[in-house]
Design an enzyme around this catalytic site. Structure first.
Site, mmCIF file in Angstrom:
data_model
loop_
_atom_site.group_PDB
_atom_site.id
_atom_site.type_symbol
_atom_site.label_atom_id
_atom_site.label_comp_id
_atom_site.label_asym_id
_atom_site.label_seq_id
_atom_site.Cartn_x
_atom_site.Cartn_y
_atom_site.Cartn_z
ATOM 1 N N CYS A 43 0.832 -1.197 0.000
ATOM 2 C CA CYS A 43 0.000 0.000 0.000
ATOM 3 C C CYS A 43 0.868 1.249 0.000
ATOM 4 C CB CYS A 43 -0.957 0.035 1.180
ATOM 5 S SG CYS A 43 -2.082 -1.350 1.295
ATOM 6 N N ARG A 91 5.828 -0.776 -4.259
ATOM 7 C CA ARG A 91 5.451 -1.359 -2.974
ATOM 8 C C ARG A 91 4.464 -2.515 -3.136
ATOM 9 N NH1 ARG A 91 6.517 2.055 1.580
ATOM 10 N NH2 ARG A 91 4.741 1.191 2.682
ATOM 11 N N TRP A 94 -3.164 -2.671 -1.567
ATOM 12 C CA TRP A 94 -2.828 -4.099 -1.677
ATOM 13 C C TRP A 94 -3.893 -4.830 -0.873
ATOM 14 C CZ3 TRP A 94 -0.721 -8.125 1.518
ATOM 15 C CH2 TRP A 94 -0.085 -9.163 0.811
ATOM 16 N N ASN A 98 -3.176 2.672 5.373
ATOM 17 C CA ASN A 98 -2.321 1.486 5.321
ATOM 18 C C ASN A 98 -2.427 0.778 6.667
ATOM 19 O OD1 ASN A 98 -1.467 2.319 2.823
ATOM 20 N ND2 ASN A 98 0.587 2.907 3.467
ATOM 21 N N GLY A 99 -2.449 -0.555 6.638
ATOM 22 C CA GLY A 99 -2.542 -1.299 7.888
ATOM 23 C C GLY A 99 -3.795 -2.144 7.919
ATOM 24 N N GLU A 151 18.390 -18.259 -0.306
ATOM 25 C CA GLU A 151 18.102 -16.961 -0.913
ATOM 26 C C GLU A 151 17.916 -17.090 -2.420
ATOM 27 O OE1 GLU A 151 17.567 -12.885 -1.712
ATOM 28 O OE2 GLU A 151 17.120 -14.215 -0.032
ATOM 29 N N LYS A 211 14.611 -16.112 -4.590
ATOM 30 C CA LYS A 211 14.625 -15.188 -5.729
ATOM 31 C C LYS A 211 13.927 -15.800 -6.938
ATOM 32 C CE LYS A 211 16.185 -11.685 -4.056
ATOM 33 N NZ LYS A 211 15.292 -12.133 -3.002
ATOM 34 N N GLU A 254 10.120 -16.016 -6.331
ATOM 35 C CA GLU A 254 9.511 -14.684 -6.260
ATOM 36 C C GLU A 254 9.266 -14.093 -7.637
ATOM 37 O OE1 GLU A 254 10.863 -12.120 -2.414
ATOM 38 O OE2 GLU A 254 12.469 -12.660 -3.777
ATOM 39 N N HIS A 285 18.097 -37.827 3.155
ATOM 40 C CA HIS A 285 17.097 -37.952 4.213
ATOM 41 C C HIS A 285 15.706 -37.552 3.718
ATOM 42 C CE1 HIS A 285 20.148 -38.863 7.202
ATOM 43 N NE2 HIS A 285 20.863 -37.855 6.721
ATOM 44 N N LYS A 332 6.723 -4.784 -1.519
ATOM 45 C CA LYS A 332 8.100 -4.483 -1.147
ATOM 46 C C LYS A 332 8.263 -4.371 0.356
ATOM 47 C CE LYS A 332 12.401 -3.320 -1.852
ATOM 48 N NZ LYS A 332 13.369 -4.344 -2.265
#
Length: 609
Positions: free
Chosen positions: A2, A27, A79, A105-106, A486, A490, A493, A509, A604
């Site tokens: 947002c 964002r 968002w 926002n929130g 990581e 990536k 995402e 295993h 973001k």
């Protein structure tokens, strides 16, 4: 997630707000809207004019009429949380009389309860959002001023918010408030701005004030004041933003992700600059607020972060253990804060966040502070909430990172941890010779990063070879495992290919059952004391007809392809080994036609749970 932007002054407001929304697109969002105060007619108050649209800011801009003039307004990119993306659920929201407008926002945790009460009182809701509850509470407040109306409404609210409020009867002001979601004021010349991120402000002013939780502000064209939600005045001292508007431009690249990957040599040079002390083979980190005696008293280090920051923290924990010989580990902040952890006075806690506003990390910091713990922050944004809450810390100086997926900030954060580990190590038992060795390795990093980036065409070809995979496995041992995690993150995402990361030692295993020709494996194979162990893991994969892409310091015979990276010190190798896999994820996504800078369902800066 947002974005909020607002303006009050003398300029035509709509173009300013739309430009601000475009700068906040990174964002993550699914709808956008704008509301402005039109001119008052004779004998009538000013009227609010609003336009909203599901989709991108360009869809909103196409709907804004040519005659949409005013000098005060607020705008938002949403968002979705409560209610699917739609025109109706987009912000801003208005009350029934079209006098009050709110962007938020929130999350209002008790929205259902408040909504039920308002419906029982005859209020008709036009959206599914929690934010519309706020609008009606403000509109129904009995107070005489807009500030008191907002304050009265917020007393009923449980949850997080960063809000901006306009009222047709109080057209000379915008009232804003913060609790857990960023609100930044921009101070101009006879004009004021507000935003959830400095990215929306730096084209117009670099003088900013960041609100604290529980703080409100009233913005007028030529003035502002700050105060608590209880009404007490607070002191606001503007700070100067170090980033300029040009830092947010694409700089000739096709995407922000590509731009930010390519900036990593310069970014690493920035985080090292002025910090290396050759005389004592150590580094200066003055912002830690931790003297040598206190540092020697630390018995354990716990690193807290989310997503990419968590992975950087895992590498950081290994660096601290290797160089400073202090037990260290990393944990997701979102798990830590809910498991009633034992807070040890001899443990140093390190909170990691690119934005400095990640809600789960901030909440963990606040809980630790409440229990008397010492907390350091490792963040990229000066003056952010975590930086202000922490006892000390260090900035990673990566510069603005606009793409939703983090690249240069991850690299700089790991380098910052290397500096912290060296600093603590030299205070404790790390020798001058080892300190010098690490410093020499750190100085090599920018040139070695440039060398890796010069092989982009080769990596692009490899990405095309693997872009048809439905799923991929990433493996690494010890130093290589966080790199694998990581790199796996990536790829998923930005390309949406399913990817999982495992320690190479865990293959037999369970994960080995997944190996087949259609399931490629990316193996992190540094040339260290575990080289033969990693080669044995690749043997197991090849015996089951698995394809292997190795990232290594020399060509691996058992791999189908190898990306060769330059060798540094063993402890610093993870910093370099992740960079080609950023390019690999980028070019895989590009080959698949993905929206690289705005991956689906992601934001973001995650400022809600």
């Amino acid at each position: 997630m947002c974005g909020i932007v607002g303006y009050i002054g003398k300029r035509d407001v709509a173009p300013l707000l739309l430009e601000g929304l475009q700068r906040l697109e990174y964002r993550g969002y699914d709808s956008a809207g704008i509301v402005i105060t039109g001119k008052a007619a004779a004998g009538k108050p000013a009227a609010l004019k609003m336009v909203k649209a599901k989709g991108r800011v360009r869809e909103l801009e196409a709907r804004v009429p040519k005659r949409f003039n005013g000098t005060t307004g607020i705008a938002h990119t949403r968002w979705a949380t409560h209610g699917a993306p739609s025109d109706e659920n987009a912000h801003p929201h208005l009350d029934a009389d079209h006098k009050v407008a709110v962007v938020h926002n929130g999350i209002v945790d008790n929205a259902s309860e408040l909504r039920a009460k308002l419906v029982a009182d005859g209020v008709v809701f036009l959206s599914e959002t929690d934010t519309e509850v706020l609008v009606h509470l403000i509109a129904r407040a009995q107070a005489d001023t807009l500030e008191e109306k907002v304050r009265e409404a917020l007393r009923s609210v449980e949850g997080t918010y960063g809000i901006a409020v306009m009222h047709a009867d109080f057209s000379d002001r915008i009232v804003v408030a913060r609790n857990g979601s960023p609100v930044v004021l921009g101070i101009g010349e006879k004009e004021m701005f507000v935003a959830s991120d400095v990215a929306a402000l730096v084209a117009h002013t670099r003088q900013v004030v960041t609100l604290d939780d529980g703080e409100m502000a009233t913005l007028k064209a030529d003035d502002f004041r700050t105060y608590t939600t209880e009404g007490s005045s607070t002191t606001a001292t503007p700070t100067t933003v170090e980033w300029e508007a040009e830092s947010y431009d694409m700089g000739g690249h096709d995407t922000y992700m590509h731009k930010e990957i390519s900036e990593q040599a310069d970014a690493v040079d920035r985080v090292l600059r002025g910090r290396i002390d050759d005389r004592f083979s150590t580094v200066h980190l003055g912002g830690l607020n931790l003297d040598a005696r206190e540092a020697r008293g630390v018995r354990r280090i716990k690193i807290l972060g989310c997503g990419t920051s968590y992975h950087a923290g895992q590498i950081g924990a290994q660096l601290i253990e290797e160089l400073a010989r202090i037990p260290a580990d990393a944990e997701p902040a979102s798990e830590f804060r809910y498991r009633n952890p034992v807070v040890d006075p001899d443990t140093l806690y390190v909170a990691v966040s690119q934005s400095g506003e990640t809600y789960d990390v901030l909440a963990a910091v606040q809980e630790l502070k409440r229990k008397g713990a010492r907390v350091l922050g490792v963040v990229n944004v000066v003056g952010s909430a975590i930086a202000r809450e922490a006892d000390g810390g260090t900035y990673v100086h990566a510069g603005p990172e606009v793409c939703v997926v983090s690249t240069k900030c991850f690299t700089n954060t790991v380098v910052a941890f290397a500096l912290l580990a060296l600093h603590l190590g030299r205070i404790r038992d790390l020798s001058v010779a080892d300190g010098k060795r690490i410093i020499e390795g750190l100085r090599k990093l920018p040139a070695q990063i440039t060398e890796i980036l010069e092989n982009e065409d080769e990596i692009k070809k490899l990405a095309a070879e693997y872009a048809d995979a439905k799923s991929m496995m990433f493996i690494g041992r010890v130093r290589g495992y966080p790199v694998a995690r990581e790199a796996s993150l990536k790829l998923k995402e930005v390309s949406y290919i399913h990817a999982e990361a495992y320690p190479a030692s865990e293959l037999k295993h369970g994960p080995l059952a997944l190996i087949e020709p259609s399931m490629p494996t990316v193996a992190i194979v540094p040339d260290d004391d575990l080289l033969e162990k990693n080669r044995a893991a690749m043997e197991e994969i090849k015996a089951r007809s698995g394809r292997i892409l190795a990232v290594a310091h020399q060509v691996q015979e058992k791999a189908d392809h190898t990306i060769v990276v330059p060798k540094n010190e063993d402890e610093l190798d993870p910093i370099l080994m992740g960079i080609p896999l950023q390019l690999f994820a980028y070019h895989t996504a590009l080959a698949m036609g993905r929206d690289i800078d705005k991956p689906r369902n992601l934001a973001k800066s995650v400022t809600v749970e």
